[in-house]
Scaffold this active site. Structure first.
Site, mmCIF file in Angstrom:
data_model
loop_
_atom_site.group_PDB
_atom_site.id
_atom_site.type_symbol
_atom_site.label_atom_id
_atom_site.label_comp_id
_atom_site.label_asym_id
_atom_site.label_seq_id
_atom_site.Cartn_x
_atom_site.Cartn_y
_atom_site.Cartn_z
ATOM 1 N N GLY A 1 21.680 2.356 -14.325
ATOM 2 C CA GLY A 1 21.820 2.190 -12.884
ATOM 3 C C GLY A 1 20.739 2.879 -12.089
ATOM 4 N NE ARG B 1 13.059 7.438 -25.917
ATOM 5 C CZ ARG B 1 12.438 6.791 -26.899
ATOM 6 N NH1 ARG B 1 11.229 6.305 -26.710
ATOM 7 N NH2 ARG B 1 13.025 6.630 -28.075
ATOM 8 C CB SER C 1 7.479 2.903 -21.117
ATOM 9 O OG SER C 1 7.745 1.790 -21.953
ATOM 10 C CG HIS D 1 6.012 -0.476 -27.272
ATOM 11 N ND1 HIS D 1 6.652 0.323 -28.212
ATOM 12 C CD2 HIS D 1 6.621 -0.222 -26.090
ATOM 13 C CE1 HIS D 1 7.615 1.001 -27.612
ATOM 14 N NE2 HIS D 1 7.603 0.694 -26.338
ATOM 15 N N GLY E 1 17.391 2.710 -13.233
ATOM 16 C CA GLY E 1 16.126 2.077 -13.578
ATOM 17 C C GLY E 1 15.666 1.125 -12.486
ATOM 18 C CG ASN F 1 8.949 5.076 -24.556
ATOM 19 O OD1 ASN F 1 9.595 6.031 -24.983
ATOM 20 N ND2 ASN F 1 9.156 4.554 -23.375
#
Length: 308
Positions: free
Chosen positions: A265, A117, A99, A113, A267, A115
């Site tokens: 939780g 994934r 990212s 930008h 990251g 990203n």
């Protein structure tokens, strides 16, 4: 759904591609800036996962930029990842991706930008489910037709060999996704966006993701080279900071990647928030003067168009 059984070699191939993409993007942008380098911060979490954050700041061209790779694990998909796939709620997962957000110093150079994934959701007794997501979009502060055309034509050409419907579909999804509902305005001029992508075989999906990832530098760097030495005033810089406020609003309110990092939780907060610009302003009830270049951004560029 085809090819849902994930082999370790497939995961390794995605990971190696993403790490290589991070390397190539950082090297190219460092070459353009010429005065600053990306600092590398490799990290690992006890709760599962690791990553490699790279940040450039206070450069001749780039005021701030981050190009991050992460590979994280969790016991339960967060709501942001299963909102469009409720049947996957509660599954354990692993997620990896690159990212990036680049904030140039010159107001005539747009923010970009990108990203890319890859997710795998798993549940005991059932086959793993995988999907890709990502894309790239452009956020100019001052509009130039040739820049917008180049950006979208590069995106279109990258999609072309995967079918004539791919670019129009991904462009439409991008226009719809990067939209600030509370402002009733797009964040920028769009680009490509896709999510939950597993409609073909793993090999076919991965091939498209690589093609789009490889096209990012071709789409962005010529625009940076064209605009980076343009003279600008304090008023131009002030408008850039004002429009950066919209960027912050989108990332903290709507962006799925940011929400996933905060909700999961797993990251890393410094890496999640690296997308935010270094200097931003909000001016109460401000509007550009009619007939100015600032007003032209709203009237001619911040609306969906067939740029290609």
């Amino acid at each position: 759904m085809s090819d849902t059984i994930i082999r370790a070699a497939d995961v390794d191939s995605v990971k190696q591609y993403l790490l290589g993409l991070q390397d190539r993007i950082c090297a190219r942008l460092e070459g353009i800036d010429g005065s600053a380098e990306f600092l590398t911060d490799s990290w690992q979490r006890d709760s599962g996962g690791s990553g490699r954050s790279r940040v450039i700041s206070d450069g001749k061209v780039f005021e701030k930029g981050g190009v991050n790779f992460s590979h994280v694990f969790g016991d339960r998909l967060p709501p942001s990842a299963s909102v469009t796939r409720p049947e996957l709620a509660g599954r354990s997962f692993q997620a990896m991706g690159v990212s990036l957000v680049i904030h140039p110093d010159n107001p005539f150079v747009p923010t970009s930008h990108a990203n890319f994934r890859f997710f795998i959701a798993e549940k005991a007794g059932e086959a793993p489910v995988w999907w890709f997501g990502g894309g790239y979009d452009l956020t100019p502060y001052y509009g130039f037709e040739e820049d917008c055309q180049h950006w979208h034509r590069t995106a279109r050409d990258a999609c072309e060999r995967f079918g004539p419907d791919v670019y129009p579909r991904l462009k439409k999804e991008c226009d719809e996704y990067f939209y600030l509902k509370h402002r009733q305005e797009p964040r920028g001029i769009g680009g490509l966006f896709f999510d939950d992508y597993n409609t073909e075989s793993f090999a076919d999906c991965f091939a498209m993701v690589r093609a789009l990832g490889d096209s990012y530098l071709d789409a962005y760097c010529p625009i940076v080279d064209r605009r980076k030495d343009t003279s600008f005033s304090a008023a131009n810089k002030q408008f850039q900071c004002y429009r950066r406020g919209r960027y912050v609003e989108f990332n903290l309110v709507y962006d799925r990647g940011t929400l996933f990092g905060l909700q999961s939780g797993v990251g890393r907060i410094e890496s999640i928030l690296m997308s935010l610009p270094p200097v931003v302003r909000w001016d109460y009830n401000w509007h550009p003067e009619p007939g100015t270049e600032e007003a032209r951004l709203y009237s001619e560029f911040l609306r969906p168009r067939d740029w290609a």
